[in-house]
Design a protein around this motif. Structure first.
Motif, PDB file in Angstrom:
ATOM      1  N   GLY A 401       0.851  -1.263   0.195  1.00 60.58           N
ATOM      2  CA  GLY A 401       0.013  -0.108  -0.021  1.00 60.58           C
ATOM      3  C   GLY A 401       0.761   1.148   0.131  1.00 60.58           C
ATOM      4  O   GLY A 401       2.137   1.323   0.012  1.00 60.58           O
ATOM      5  N   THR A 402       0.260   2.424  -0.180  1.00 57.73           N
ATOM      6  CA  THR A 402       0.859   3.673  -0.259  1.00 57.73           C
ATOM      7  C   THR A 402       0.697   4.364   1.062  1.00 57.73           C
ATOM      8  O   THR A 402      -0.590   4.581   1.676  1.00 57.73           O
ATOM      9  N   ILE A 403       1.809   4.789   1.591  1.00 60.20           N
ATOM     10  CA  ILE A 403       1.951   5.291   3.204  1.00 60.20           C
ATOM     11  C   ILE A 403       1.750   6.750   2.997  1.00 60.20           C
ATOM     12  O   ILE A 403       2.553   7.689   2.238  1.00 60.20           O
ATOM     13  N   VAL A 404       0.419   7.217   3.330  1.00 57.46           N
ATOM     14  CA  VAL A 404      -0.018   8.827   3.191  1.00 57.46           C
ATOM     15  C   VAL A 404       0.164   9.555   4.243  1.00 57.46           C
ATOM     16  O   VAL A 404       0.183  10.631   4.172  1.00 57.46           O
ATOM     17  N   LEU A 418      -9.193   7.701  15.743  1.00 55.62           N
ATOM     18  CA  LEU A 418     -10.238   8.448  14.697  1.00 55.62           C
ATOM     19  C   LEU A 418     -10.159   9.902  14.941  1.00 55.62           C
ATOM     20  O   LEU A 418     -10.687  10.820  13.781  1.00 55.62           O
ATOM     21  N   SER A 419      -9.845  10.714  16.008  1.00 52.79           N
ATOM     22  CA  SER A 419      -9.527  12.123  16.094  1.00 52.79           C
ATOM     23  C   SER A 419      -8.450  12.425  15.115  1.00 52.79           C
ATOM     24  O   SER A 419      -8.378  13.626  14.720  1.00 52.79           O
ATOM     25  N   LEU A 423      -8.543  15.423  12.100  1.00 56.31           N
ATOM     26  CA  LEU A 423      -7.562  16.533  12.233  1.00 56.31           C
ATOM     27  C   LEU A 423      -6.882  16.506  10.681  1.00 56.31           C
ATOM     28  O   LEU A 423      -6.574  17.724  10.541  1.00 56.31           O
ATOM     29  N   LEU A 424      -6.561  15.239  10.305  1.00 54.46           N
ATOM     30  CA  LEU A 424      -5.875  15.393   8.910  1.00 54.46           C
ATOM     31  C   LEU A 424      -6.874  16.040   8.082  1.00 54.46           C
ATOM     32  O   LEU A 424      -6.341  16.741   7.141  1.00 54.46           O
ATOM     33  N   GLU A 425      -8.214  15.509   8.022  1.00 55.83           N
ATOM     34  CA  GLU A 425      -9.371  16.014   7.187  1.00 55.83           C
ATOM     35  C   GLU A 425      -9.353  17.725   7.356  1.00 55.83           C
ATOM     36  O   GLU A 425      -9.459  18.497   6.364  1.00 55.83           O
ATOM     37  N   LYS A 426      -9.077  18.176   8.547  1.00 58.11           N
ATOM     38  CA  LYS A 426      -9.058  19.612   8.843  1.00 58.11           C
ATOM     39  C   LYS A 426      -8.106  20.387   8.349  1.00 58.11           C
ATOM     40  O   LYS A 426      -8.318  21.481   7.864  1.00 58.11           O
ATOM     41  N   PRO A 430      -9.092  17.428   2.767  1.00 59.81           N
ATOM     42  CA  PRO A 430     -10.557  17.366   2.751  1.00 59.81           C
ATOM     43  C   PRO A 430     -10.998  16.102   2.175  1.00 59.81           C
ATOM     44  O   PRO A 430     -12.096  15.709   2.215  1.00 59.81           O
ATOM     45  N   VAL A 431     -10.534  15.641   1.318  1.00 54.89           N
ATOM     46  CA  VAL A 431     -10.903  14.105   0.512  1.00 54.89           C
ATOM     47  C   VAL A 431     -11.238  13.244   1.729  1.00 54.89           C
ATOM     48  O   VAL A 431     -11.989  12.092   1.278  1.00 54.89           O
TER      49      VAL A 431
END
Length: 466
Positions: A401-404, A418-419, A423-426, A430-431
């Motif tokens: 897999g790709t480490i993002v 989950l938090s 926070l990554l989304e924030k 946004p994806v």
């Protein structure tokens, strides 16, 4: 048998279209036949407008042509208007049929299904009543007798319904109101009361997850526990984990409520090492006439909560059925009368993952597709040369897999991960709001173990791997 075959043929050949009234549409060049559905034109979908359409059809034509098609179309529209459980509406549809014309006048008409299309239509109407648990009354019996006579098939169907439906109406020992509440919490209360009715001492509590500061899901919890279950939970060994199992389903008529159980230790098996073939030292059993004594129960007594797969120490239903709400349930149980939960690990074994985040329970099976393998270039005897792949991969793209992103948290818990996703989304990703996330914890946290695989089945007994 012939009547049953004829009825099946009518079911398959009748028109199921929602055509109610046809009108001629005139234009400058030609005339066309258009479909006019009065149920569609009604802005309000309720009982009054439904009965208004029936009265409009009755006054449209004194001969009531097309009454069979109208009744089938009206039956299909019942759920849309919310009248599928209303007896008055069914009687209004039966009243649409002409009176006296369909009554057989001799034995041949009675036995060979006189006016089969109309009789089958009335039978289908009664079957829909039966499917929706609507019990007919004596007035409908008189209506069917005036339309089809005493030897009509619909009247026979009515008599069978009046024989069986009263027997099944109050057969369940758990009472349900005639109209179930729309509130999911009230439905959960009724479901938990039904499940825990085996112990009259059970106390049902309603909690809010807002009482736990670290909770993410702001929802309600309906929890049930008796004093005997609290005693059994206090006797739980600290080195044996508790298990949350579910969700299971309980049906309240057409409504489904999911619930979870908290299982403790498995009750000990009573072992008897006596040799049944050894007759050297036979004792007189107590309770036999001529011997002083009385019959006694076995030494090991089990409560109703101690089952073969574990001891049920609590039951709950939550508003979201998520892991976070179940974690809040455990903390609320600890807060209200079960302090031993702070020292006992808990294993989550969710059968179905939540809808928002998919939980990886087992590794996906890998199947090699060898149906379309091409000969690679550079092999001796083949024209070509060995080349590097056309697609160049970065250092982050690995075989598995790709480490993002990479992180470390203070608790290494599922809640903290989950938090981290949020926070990554924030902050710049946004994806993540549209992509499902799968949790596959290799090592569970120290305080609460997460069940990553389905329970293994061995020799007919269920064992838990954590």
């Amino acid at each position: 048998m012939a009547l049953k075959m004829l009825g099946n043929m009518l079911r398959t050949t009748r028109t199921t279209s929602s055509l109610v009234v046809t009108r001629w549409k005139s234009s400058n060049t030609e005339k066309k036949l258009t479909v006019y559905d009065p149920y569609v034109t009604k802005p309000q979908k309720n009982k009054e407008t439904y009965l208004e359409v029936i009265r409009m059809f009755e006054g449209h034509d004194i001969r009531r042509r097309g009454h069979v098609e109208f009744i089938y179309a009206s039956l299909a529209r019942m759920k849309e208007f919310g009248v599928e459980k209303d007896l008055e509406v069914y009687k209004a549809l039966v009243d649409v049929l002409p009176k006296g014309k369909f009554i057989p006048t001799n034995i041949f008409q009675a036995e060979f299904l006189h006016y089969p299309k109309q009789q089958q239509c009335a039978v289908d109407l009664l079957e829909q009543m039966e499917d929706n648990n609507v019990m007919p009354d004596s007035e409908m019996e008189e209506m069917l007798m005036n339309i089809f006579g005493r030897r009509g098939i619909p009247l026979r169907k009515f008599w069978r319904m009046m024989y069986w439906m009263p027997k099944f109406k109050n057969l369940s020992p758990w009472y349900l109101p005639e109209h179930l509440p729309n509130d999911t919490m009230e439905l959960a209360m009724l479901a938990i009361q039904r499940i825990t009715s085996v112990d009259p001492d059970t106390k049902i509590s309603i909690w809010q997850t807002e009482e736990i500061e670290a909770s993410l899901d702001k929802t309600w919890i309906v929890s049930a526990q008796s004093r005997m279950q609290q005693v059994l939970l206090g006797e739980q060994p600290l080195d044996e984990p508790l298990t949350i199992k579910g969700p299971y389903s309980v049906y309240l008529r057409d409504q489904v409520v999911t619930y979870f159980t908290l299982l403790g230790k498995i009750r000990p098996e009573h072992k008897d090492d006596k040799d049944l073939d050894d007759v050297s030292n036979i004792e007189k059993p107590p309770g036999i006439p001529g011997f002083i004594g009385k019959t006694t129960l076995p030494a090991v007594k089990c409560t109703v909560h101690e089952q073969d797969d574990g001891t049920i120490v609590a039951v709950c239903a939550t508003g979201t059925s998520s892991r976070d709400s179940l974690l809040s349930w455990i903390r609320l149980l600890e807060k209200y009368g079960n302090p031993v939960l702070s020292d006992i690990p808990v294993i989550f074994t969710l059968i179905a993952p939540p809808a928002d985040i998919a939980i990886q329970e087992t590794q996906p099976a890998v199947k090699d597709d060898v149906s379309n393998i091409e000969r690679p270039p550079g092999i001796p005897g083949f024209i070509g040369k060995t080349t590097l792949p056309a697609v160049k991969c970065t250092v982050h793209e690995q075989d598995d897999g790709t480490i993002v992103a990479v992180c470390a948290t203070g608790t290494s818990s599922r809640d903290s991960l989950l938090s981290w996703i949020r926070l990554l989304e924030k902050y710049g990703n946004p994806v993540l709001s549209d992509i499902p996330v799968i949790f596959t914890l290799i090592a569970p946290p120290a305080d609460i173990a997460i069940q990553e695989t389905q329970p293994a089945v061995k020799d007919g007994r269920e064992t838990t791997k954590s």
